[in-house]
Design a protein around this motif. Structure first.
Motif, mmCIF file in Angstrom:
data_model
loop_
_atom_site.group_PDB
_atom_site.id
_atom_site.type_symbol
_atom_site.label_atom_id
_atom_site.label_comp_id
_atom_site.label_asym_id
_atom_site.label_seq_id
_atom_site.Cartn_x
_atom_site.Cartn_y
_atom_site.Cartn_z
ATOM 1 N N TRP A 75 0.860 -1.188 0.000
ATOM 2 C CA TRP A 75 0.000 0.000 0.000
ATOM 3 C C TRP A 75 0.888 1.228 0.000
ATOM 4 C CZ3 TRP A 75 -0.315 4.285 3.044
ATOM 5 C CH2 TRP A 75 -1.427 5.102 2.856
ATOM 6 N N GLY A 80 -2.592 3.271 -3.547
ATOM 7 C CA GLY A 80 -3.448 2.393 -2.766
ATOM 8 C C GLY A 80 -2.870 0.983 -2.691
ATOM 9 N N TRP A 81 -3.733 -0.018 -2.740
ATOM 10 C CA TRP A 81 -3.324 -1.414 -2.545
ATOM 11 C C TRP A 81 -2.888 -2.077 -3.848
ATOM 12 C CZ3 TRP A 81 -2.161 -3.254 1.977
ATOM 13 C CH2 TRP A 81 -2.763 -2.704 3.108
#
Length: 155
Positions: A75, A80-81
């Motif tokens: 992350w 983000g992920w």
């Protein structure tokens, strides 16, 4: 007679140290929730608060198509992920796909992403640009904030 005008100066109460503390407590709480959602312990998590802030969660699963390689969730505050796989050469992780959508999605949503990749889906191939201000990030992570005690046992 001229009216006297009062000028107010706003002095921010949050210093850089306060913002870093709020970021650390929010991000570590969020990682604890995500790691529980993907069935690994907090000992599998690491955090880096440098800009951009980033995190790593080692997963206890291997992909059927790559049985000899460890996997992880990555992350950062830009993308983000991401779901990643270790390489045999010890180089950087190989990103297999990005979750996209939100910078701080619900832990159950991250769990669904892991399940989808495990089932053969690849996620988004290109890193999304999810970055916003550091203030917005700290606010989003606020719901996951945990109290971090100092060495004297006080918050």
């Amino acid at each position: 007679m001229a009216a006297c005008r009062t000028v107010e100066r706003v002095i921010p109460l949050l210093t850089g140290i306060d913002r870093d503390h709020r970021l650390r407590s929010g991000l570590t709480g969020y990682l604890a929730a995500v790691s529980a959602a993907v069935d690994v312990g907090e000992e599998s998590c690491t955090v880096d608060l440098d800009a951009p802030a980033s995190a790593y969660i080692a997963l206890d699963l291997r992909l059927p198509r790559h049985p000899g390689r460890d996997t992880a969730l990555l992350w950062d505050e830009r993308h983000g992920w991401a779901f990643a796989m270790e390489t045999h050469s010890g180089e950087d992780l190989l990103v297999l796909g990005y979750l996209g959508g939100e910078l701080v999605p619900a832990p159950a949503h991250v769990r669904g992403f892991v399940a989808a990749v495990r089932a053969g889906a690849s996620g988004h191939p290109d890193p999304p640009d999810l970055r916003g201000s550091r203030f917005d990030l700290v606010e989003r992570l606020g719901a996951h904030r945990r109290v971090i005690v100092n060495w004297r046992g006080r918050p």
